[in-house]
Write a protein that holds these residues in place. Structure first.
Motif, PDB file in Angstrom:
ATOM      1  N   PRO A 163     136.262 -63.620  20.783  1.00  0.00           N
ATOM      2  CA  PRO A 163     137.385 -62.759  20.387  1.00  0.00           C
ATOM      3  C   PRO A 163     136.928 -61.509  19.622  1.00  0.00           C
ATOM      4  O   PRO A 163     137.497 -60.420  19.785  1.00  0.00           O
ATOM      5  CB  PRO A 163     138.234 -63.654  19.477  1.00  0.00           C
ATOM      6  CG  PRO A 163     137.834 -65.043  19.784  1.00  0.00           C
ATOM      7  CD  PRO A 163     136.414 -64.968  20.256  1.00  0.00           C
ATOM      8  N   PHE A 164     135.891 -61.647  18.816  1.00  0.00           N
ATOM      9  CA  PHE A 164     135.362 -60.501  18.072  1.00  0.00           C
ATOM     10  C   PHE A 164     134.835 -59.432  19.032  1.00  0.00           C
ATOM     11  O   PHE A 164     135.121 -58.242  18.877  1.00  0.00           O
ATOM     12  CB  PHE A 164     134.251 -60.985  17.136  1.00  0.00           C
ATOM     13  CG  PHE A 164     133.574 -59.893  16.376  1.00  0.00           C
ATOM     14  CD1 PHE A 164     134.236 -59.229  15.355  1.00  0.00           C
ATOM     15  CD2 PHE A 164     132.274 -59.517  16.678  1.00  0.00           C
ATOM     16  CE1 PHE A 164     133.602 -58.221  14.654  1.00  0.00           C
ATOM     17  CE2 PHE A 164     131.650 -58.520  15.991  1.00  0.00           C
ATOM     18  CZ  PHE A 164     132.312 -57.861  14.963  1.00  0.00           C
ATOM     19  N   ILE A 165     134.102 -59.853  20.046  1.00  0.00           N
ATOM     20  CA  ILE A 165     133.564 -58.895  21.028  1.00  0.00           C
ATOM     21  C   ILE A 165     134.697 -58.257  21.816  1.00  0.00           C
ATOM     22  O   ILE A 165     134.664 -57.047  22.094  1.00  0.00           O
ATOM     23  CB  ILE A 165     132.559 -59.618  21.957  1.00  0.00           C
ATOM     24  CG1 ILE A 165     131.325 -60.028  21.144  1.00  0.00           C
ATOM     25  CG2 ILE A 165     132.151 -58.727  23.124  1.00  0.00           C
ATOM     26  CD1 ILE A 165     130.371 -60.935  21.879  1.00  0.00           C
ATOM     27  N   ASP A 166     135.721 -59.022  22.147  1.00  0.00           N
ATOM     28  CA  ASP A 166     136.863 -58.457  22.874  1.00  0.00           C
ATOM     29  C   ASP A 166     137.561 -57.370  22.060  1.00  0.00           C
ATOM     30  O   ASP A 166     137.895 -56.305  22.584  1.00  0.00           O
ATOM     31  CB  ASP A 166     137.870 -59.561  23.222  1.00  0.00           C
ATOM     32  CG  ASP A 166     137.339 -60.515  24.295  1.00  0.00           C
ATOM     33  OD1 ASP A 166     136.356 -60.140  24.952  1.00  0.00           O
ATOM     34  OD2 ASP A 166     137.921 -61.612  24.442  1.00  0.00           O
ATOM     35  N   VAL A 167     137.774 -57.627  20.792  1.00  0.00           N
ATOM     36  CA  VAL A 167     138.427 -56.641  19.934  1.00  0.00           C
ATOM     37  C   VAL A 167     137.565 -55.385  19.808  1.00  0.00           C
ATOM     38  O   VAL A 167     138.066 -54.253  19.883  1.00  0.00           O
ATOM     39  CB  VAL A 167     138.730 -57.248  18.545  1.00  0.00           C
ATOM     40  CG1 VAL A 167     139.168 -56.188  17.556  1.00  0.00           C
ATOM     41  CG2 VAL A 167     139.793 -58.322  18.662  1.00  0.00           C
ATOM     42  N   MET A 168     136.255 -55.538  19.655  1.00  0.00           N
ATOM     43  CA  MET A 168     135.358 -54.380  19.526  1.00  0.00           C
ATOM     44  C   MET A 168     135.357 -53.553  20.805  1.00  0.00           C
ATOM     45  O   MET A 168     135.346 -52.318  20.758  1.00  0.00           O
ATOM     46  CB  MET A 168     133.933 -54.834  19.190  1.00  0.00           C
ATOM     47  CG  MET A 168     133.768 -55.336  17.781  1.00  0.00           C
ATOM     48  SD  MET A 168     134.116 -54.045  16.595  1.00  0.00           S
ATOM     49  CE  MET A 168     135.439 -54.791  15.695  1.00  0.00           C
ATOM     50  N   LEU A 169     135.368 -54.188  21.940  1.00  0.00           N
ATOM     51  CA  LEU A 169     135.391 -53.439  23.201  1.00  0.00           C
ATOM     52  C   LEU A 169     136.697 -52.673  23.366  1.00  0.00           C
ATOM     53  O   LEU A 169     136.710 -51.534  23.839  1.00  0.00           O
ATOM     54  CB  LEU A 169     135.167 -54.390  24.383  1.00  0.00           C
ATOM     55  CG  LEU A 169     133.731 -54.902  24.537  1.00  0.00           C
ATOM     56  CD1 LEU A 169     133.645 -55.938  25.648  1.00  0.00           C
ATOM     57  CD2 LEU A 169     132.793 -53.753  24.813  1.00  0.00           C
ATOM     58  N   VAL A 170     137.817 -53.283  22.988  1.00  0.00           N
ATOM     59  CA  VAL A 170     139.103 -52.579  23.067  1.00  0.00           C
ATOM     60  C   VAL A 170     139.106 -51.362  22.145  1.00  0.00           C
ATOM     61  O   VAL A 170     139.544 -50.274  22.525  1.00  0.00           O
ATOM     62  CB  VAL A 170     140.262 -53.546  22.739  1.00  0.00           C
ATOM     63  CG1 VAL A 170     141.557 -52.789  22.546  1.00  0.00           C
ATOM     64  CG2 VAL A 170     140.412 -54.581  23.837  1.00  0.00           C
ATOM     65  N   LEU A 171     138.592 -51.531  20.912  1.00  0.00           N
ATOM     66  CA  LEU A 171     138.527 -50.388  19.988  1.00  0.00           C
ATOM     67  C   LEU A 171     137.601 -49.290  20.515  1.00  0.00           C
ATOM     68  O   LEU A 171     137.898 -48.096  20.398  1.00  0.00           O
ATOM     69  CB  LEU A 171     138.064 -50.861  18.608  1.00  0.00           C
ATOM     70  CG  LEU A 171     139.085 -51.655  17.801  1.00  0.00           C
ATOM     71  CD1 LEU A 171     138.441 -52.165  16.518  1.00  0.00           C
ATOM     72  CD2 LEU A 171     140.287 -50.792  17.477  1.00  0.00           C
ATOM     73  N   LEU A 172     136.488 -49.677  21.102  1.00  0.00           N
ATOM     74  CA  LEU A 172     135.565 -48.697  21.674  1.00  0.00           C
ATOM     75  C   LEU A 172     136.242 -47.889  22.771  1.00  0.00           C
ATOM     76  O   LEU A 172     136.123 -46.658  22.815  1.00  0.00           O
ATOM     77  CB  LEU A 172     134.326 -49.415  22.216  1.00  0.00           C
ATOM     78  CG  LEU A 172     133.295 -48.521  22.902  1.00  0.00           C
ATOM     79  CD1 LEU A 172     132.666 -47.579  21.882  1.00  0.00           C
ATOM     80  CD2 LEU A 172     132.233 -49.365  23.579  1.00  0.00           C
ATOM     81  N   ILE A 173     136.974 -48.546  23.637  1.00  0.00           N
ATOM     82  CA  ILE A 173     137.676 -47.845  24.720  1.00  0.00           C
ATOM     83  C   ILE A 173     138.739 -46.910  24.149  1.00  0.00           C
ATOM     84  O   ILE A 173     138.887 -45.763  24.597  1.00  0.00           O
ATOM     85  CB  ILE A 173     138.283 -48.863  25.710  1.00  0.00           C
ATOM     86  CG1 ILE A 173     137.153 -49.570  26.461  1.00  0.00           C
ATOM     87  CG2 ILE A 173     139.234 -48.186  26.680  1.00  0.00           C
ATOM     88  CD1 ILE A 173     137.587 -50.758  27.267  1.00  0.00           C
ATOM     89  N   ILE A 174     139.472 -47.367  23.140  1.00  0.00           N
ATOM     90  CA  ILE A 174     140.505 -46.522  22.529  1.00  0.00           C
ATOM     91  C   ILE A 174     139.876 -45.273  21.928  1.00  0.00           C
ATOM     92  O   ILE A 174     140.366 -44.154  22.123  1.00  0.00           O
ATOM     93  CB  ILE A 174     141.300 -47.317  21.476  1.00  0.00           C
ATOM     94  CG1 ILE A 174     142.188 -48.358  22.152  1.00  0.00           C
ATOM     95  CG2 ILE A 174     142.141 -46.382  20.608  1.00  0.00           C
ATOM     96  CD1 ILE A 174     142.854 -49.326  21.200  1.00  0.00           C
ATOM     97  N   PHE A 175     138.775 -45.423  21.190  1.00  0.00           N
ATOM     98  CA  PHE A 175     138.125 -44.258  20.581  1.00  0.00           C
ATOM     99  C   PHE A 175     137.515 -43.332  21.632  1.00  0.00           C
ATOM    100  O   PHE A 175     137.535 -42.112  21.486  1.00  0.00           O
ATOM    101  CB  PHE A 175     137.067 -44.691  19.571  1.00  0.00           C
ATOM    102  CG  PHE A 175     137.657 -45.228  18.302  1.00  0.00           C
ATOM    103  CD1 PHE A 175     138.672 -44.565  17.639  1.00  0.00           C
ATOM    104  CD2 PHE A 175     137.184 -46.418  17.767  1.00  0.00           C
ATOM    105  CE1 PHE A 175     139.221 -45.062  16.468  1.00  0.00           C
ATOM    106  CE2 PHE A 175     137.708 -46.926  16.589  1.00  0.00           C
ATOM    107  CZ  PHE A 175     138.737 -46.246  15.943  1.00  0.00           C
TER     108      PHE A 175
END
Length: 146
Positions: A23-35
């Motif tokens: 779940p931590f990696i999923d959240v980081m990837l979503v934030l990376l895409i948003i930025f």
């Protein structure tokens, strides 16, 4: 063997203390895409830095204020020493020199220069005193090269 399990004395399953990273990696990837998507849309700030002006012709008359020890300054007009006076007397004298010029008050630039060991606050104070008195074209001396 059935007796051991019935009393609870048999093998027990031990819990393992682990952090689930998925779940931590999923959240980081979503934030990376948003930025990555929003970064090109942000307005960029433009900073206008002052530049050194290159005049086509040197001014005829230059008033240089050299910061001395304490409350004293030395006036140099066209690179020749003129007077040593206090900071309180400086605005009237410089204003008078600018008024004498043929081109009016804006024709004569005033340059403030100081040694390395003079405190910055003293230089800023002199610049402030001159600007409050209405002296136009006040600048700081810049040493180029070594």
């Amino acid at each position: 063997m059935a007796e051991l399990n019935a009393r609870g004395g048999g093998r027990r399953r031990r819990t393992r203390n682990e952090i689930n990273m998925v779940p931590f990696i999923d959240v980081m990837l979503v934030l990376l895409i948003i930025f990555m998507v929003s970064a090109p849309l942000l307005p960029t700030g433009v900073v206008d830095l002052p530049t050194v002006g290159k005049a086509r012709q040197a001014p005829e008359k230059v008033v240089e204020v050299v910061v001395e020890e304490g409350d004293r300054v030395r006036l140099r007009i066209n690179r020749q020493d003129a007077d040593t006076l206090s900071v309180a007397e400086l605005p009237a004298r410089v204003k008078g020199l600018q008024d004498e010029a043929a081109g009016g008050a804006n024709a004569v630039p005033v340059i403030i220069s100081a040694r390395k060991d003079v405190r910055y606050e003293e230089v800023v104070h002199i610049m402030d005193v001159l600007q409050k008195a209405g002296v136009a074209r006040v600048g700081l001396s810049v040493r180029t090269g070594g």
